[in-house]
Design a protein around this motif. Structure first.
Motif, PDB file in Angstrom:
ATOM      1  N   TRP A   1       1.836  23.007 -22.579  1.00  0.00           N
ATOM      2  CA  TRP A   1       1.380  22.116 -21.500  1.00  0.00           C
ATOM      3  C   TRP A   1       0.900  20.755 -22.013  1.00  0.00           C
ATOM      4  O   TRP A   1       0.481  19.911 -21.222  1.00  0.00           O
ATOM      5  CB  TRP A   1       0.239  22.783 -20.733  1.00  0.00           C
TER       6      TRP A   1
ATOM      7  N   TYR B   1       0.215  18.485  -3.458  1.00  0.00           N
ATOM      8  CA  TYR B   1       0.252  18.632  -4.912  1.00  0.00           C
ATOM      9  C   TYR B   1       1.429  17.860  -5.496  1.00  0.00           C
ATOM     10  O   TYR B   1       2.442  17.622  -4.824  1.00  0.00           O
ATOM     11  CB  TYR B   1       0.391  20.111  -5.309  1.00  0.00           C
TER      12      TYR B   1
ATOM     13  N   ILE C   1       2.375  21.982 -14.386  1.00  0.00           N
ATOM     14  CA  ILE C   1       1.022  21.827 -13.862  1.00  0.00           C
ATOM     15  C   ILE C   1       1.127  21.258 -12.455  1.00  0.00           C
ATOM     16  O   ILE C   1       2.091  20.565 -12.120  1.00  0.00           O
ATOM     17  CB  ILE C   1       0.133  20.930 -14.747  1.00  0.00           C
TER      18      ILE C   1
ATOM     19  N   SER D   1      -1.568  25.904 -13.304  1.00  0.00           N
ATOM     20  CA  SER D   1      -0.652  25.757 -14.443  1.00  0.00           C
ATOM     21  C   SER D   1       0.047  27.080 -14.664  1.00  0.00           C
ATOM     22  O   SER D   1      -0.567  28.141 -14.497  1.00  0.00           O
ATOM     23  CB  SER D   1      -1.397  25.324 -15.702  1.00  0.00           C
TER      24      SER D   1
ATOM     25  N   VAL E   1      -8.949  25.398 -13.096  1.00  0.00           N
ATOM     26  CA  VAL E   1      -7.491  25.536 -13.103  1.00  0.00           C
ATOM     27  C   VAL E   1      -7.120  27.010 -12.947  1.00  0.00           C
ATOM     28  O   VAL E   1      -7.621  27.874 -13.670  1.00  0.00           O
ATOM     29  CB  VAL E   1      -6.884  24.996 -14.409  1.00  0.00           C
TER      30      VAL E   1
ATOM     31  N   GLU F   1      -7.004  15.937 -10.175  1.00  0.00           N
ATOM     32  CA  GLU F   1      -7.469  17.185 -10.775  1.00  0.00           C
ATOM     33  C   GLU F   1      -6.324  18.198 -10.874  1.00  0.00           C
ATOM     34  O   GLU F   1      -5.582  18.406  -9.914  1.00  0.00           O
ATOM     35  CB  GLU F   1      -8.600  17.784  -9.937  1.00  0.00           C
ATOM     36  N   GLU F   2      -6.195  18.813 -12.039  1.00  0.00           N
ATOM     37  CA  GLU F   2      -5.218  19.892 -12.216  1.00  0.00           C
ATOM     38  C   GLU F   2      -5.754  21.162 -11.566  1.00  0.00           C
ATOM     39  O   GLU F   2      -6.864  21.602 -11.859  1.00  0.00           O
ATOM     40  CB  GLU F   2      -4.969  20.130 -13.701  1.00  0.00           C
TER      41      GLU F   2
ATOM     42  N   ALA G   1      -0.516  13.419 -17.214  1.00  0.00           N
ATOM     43  CA  ALA G   1      -1.487  13.398 -16.115  1.00  0.00           C
ATOM     44  C   ALA G   1      -2.673  12.493 -16.448  1.00  0.00           C
ATOM     45  O   ALA G   1      -3.131  11.717 -15.600  1.00  0.00           O
ATOM     46  CB  ALA G   1      -1.950  14.813 -15.808  1.00  0.00           C
TER      47      ALA G   1
ATOM     48  N   LEU H   1      -1.046  18.938  -9.779  1.00  0.00           N
ATOM     49  CA  LEU H   1      -2.179  18.046  -9.565  1.00  0.00           C
ATOM     50  C   LEU H   1      -2.459  17.921  -8.079  1.00  0.00           C
ATOM     51  O   LEU H   1      -1.528  17.817  -7.273  1.00  0.00           O
ATOM     52  CB  LEU H   1      -1.891  16.656 -10.145  1.00  0.00           C
TER      53      LEU H   1
ATOM     54  N   ARG I   1      -0.114  17.423 -19.633  1.00  0.00           N
ATOM     55  CA  ARG I   1      -1.501  16.991 -19.446  1.00  0.00           C
ATOM     56  C   ARG I   1      -1.725  15.587 -19.985  1.00  0.00           C
ATOM     57  O   ARG I   1      -2.524  14.823 -19.417  1.00  0.00           O
ATOM     58  CB  ARG I   1      -2.440  18.013 -20.084  1.00  0.00           C
TER      59      ARG I   1
END
Length: 434
Positions: free
Chosen positions: A283, A266, A238, A302, A2, A298-299, A290, A240, A287
């Motif tokens: 966050w 994204y 975030i 952030s 990340v 996948e992140e 997610a 993704l 998360r």
């Protein structure tokens, strides 16, 4: 892995400008090199006005780079509330000012490669369709058409969503990268003191006739009562990678809800809002969302944003204070910084040119302050001034609180932030930690 930084910083190298190392004179001084200040400079240059813009660091490396970059006049469920507090004329004025900002961006971005996309903006509710219907009715009363949807592309069930068509999103730093070259900008030029028609920098004095303060939080505490009229709020994002597509830009009507929008390959999930200097989930909720709804995504990025919040949800754009003639301010964008920056540039350039702007009255900074948030702000300031702490904010002396998630010292009074070593991260403080 990340990346703990805004996605906008990837693959964009902004132009650099020299430092001011001498005394200078200008008709209009702009302080602050974020989106609002640069748009003011851009439009003043188009009008052949003598101006200069000074930025204490590098342009757009403060608040602007951390935006979610939505260009919209839909600012939550604001119009039902404005209609009750302001009446139909000023509510329509607020809408028109922001719709005009969307159109101005649209015209500019026709010639700029900045990932500009027309999108519908939505406010959704998880469990209260009545709120959406009330908002639609308020907008209908001021002559604006909206549409309701079931928000089927969101990953959870909702009570519906209300949509504004013909809104937009873009890449803010690509946009700046095209309009900033050629502007009269000085970086690394810190204004440490203001006197009558003079700004004192580390390397000399700037004499001006008119001034625009576009420093996110205004830098002068003596006039305008801005430390009482605003507080700062942090929120989180975030990104993704390779998610399902959603069909617009979505934000929850609930203060603790989440926002969603796509950018390229994204999905941005935003939320976690809390007053700067106060405990928050940061966050965590993003998360959790997610993991629940996008378990295979996948992140990749952030980051966090910081916003000035006003007493009534309307920015302060116009004369700084009656004690500061020919000085103007743009602040309090309430999480809608991209659209509000364009509104500010439109109003303030008209004021500099001594033109009447039809939207100016609703944004007037000297409007009525007697709102509940005023007393909350006052209580926070008094409480933290009396709190015993070895870490104090140089802005007005409030006790600082440690932010474990972001490893910073944060001020709950007015939102200044410092790194673990005491170096200034976010204003209104103008220097490092005491």
């Amino acid at each position: 892995m990340v990346t703990m930084d805004s996605i906008w910083n990837e693959h964009v190298k902004l132009p650099h400008f020299r430092k001011l190392k001498r005394d200078a004179r200008t008709d209009v001084l702009i302080i602050g090199g974020g989106m609002a200040g640069i748009l003011c400079a851009y439009f003043l240059q188009k009008e052949h006005v003598d101006y200069m813009l000074v930025e204490k660091g590098s342009i757009c490396r403060g608040i602007t780079k951390n935006t979610t970059a939505k260009i919209t006049s839909q600012h939550g469920l604001i119009y039902h509330r404005l209609l009750k507090s302001l009446g139909s004329e000023k509510t329509r004025m607020y809408l028109d000012a922001n719709q005009n900002a969307v159109r101005r961006y649209t015209r500019l971005c026709r010639w700029i490669d900045c990932d500009f996309e027309k999108k519908t903006a939505y406010v959704y509710s998880k469990n209260d369709r009545t709120k959406l219907e009330e908002e639609a009715e308020a907008l209908s009363r001021i002559g604006f058409h909206t549409h309701m949807t079931d928000a089927a592309t969101l990953p959870f069930q909702t009570a519906g969503a209300i949509g504004f068509a013909e809104q937009a999103q873009f890449h803010p730093l690509k946009f700046i990268n095209k309009i900033a070259p050629g502007l009269n900008i000085y970086e690394d030029t810190f204004v440490k003191e203001l006197a009558e028609n003079t700004a004192v920098t580390e390397s000399g004095k700037i004499t001006f006739q008119k001034m625009i303060v576009a420093t996110h939080f205004p830098l002068d505490n003596k006039h305008g009562l801005y430390p009482l009229k605003m507080y700062q709020n942090r929120s989180y994002v975030i990104a993704l990678e390779n998610p399902p597509r959603i069909d617009g830009m979505y934000i929850d009507e609930a203060p603790d809800g989440l926002s969603f929008r796509n950018y390229r390959n994204y999905l941005f999930i935003g939320g976690g809002s809390h007053r700067t200097g106060k405990p928050g989930k940061n966050w965590e909720d993003l998360r959790n969302c997610a993991r629940l709804y996008y378990p295979n995504m996948e992140e990749k990025y952030s980051w966090a944003a910081q916003d000035c919040m006003t007493l009534d949800g309307i920015p302060y754009i116009g004369p700084y204070s009656r004690h500061m003639p020919e000085c103007y301010v743009a602040t309090g964008f309430n999480k809608w910084g991209m659209t509000s920056s364009m509104v500010s540039a439109s109003i303030l350039t008209d004021m500099i040119l001594e033109k009447e702007n039809p939207y100016a009255p609703v944004f007037r900074p000297s409007r009525n302050m007697l709102k509940p948030q005023l007393f909350i702000n006052g209580f926070e300031s008094i409480t933290n001034l009396l709190t015993i702490s070895s870490k104090r904010c140089p802005h007005m002396g409030c006790a600082l609180h440690w932010n474990k998630a972001e490893h910073s010292w944060d001020c709950p009074c007015h939102g200044s932030r410092f790194d673990r070593f005491g170096k200034l991260l976010d204003n209104p403080a103008n220097g490092d930690m005491m």
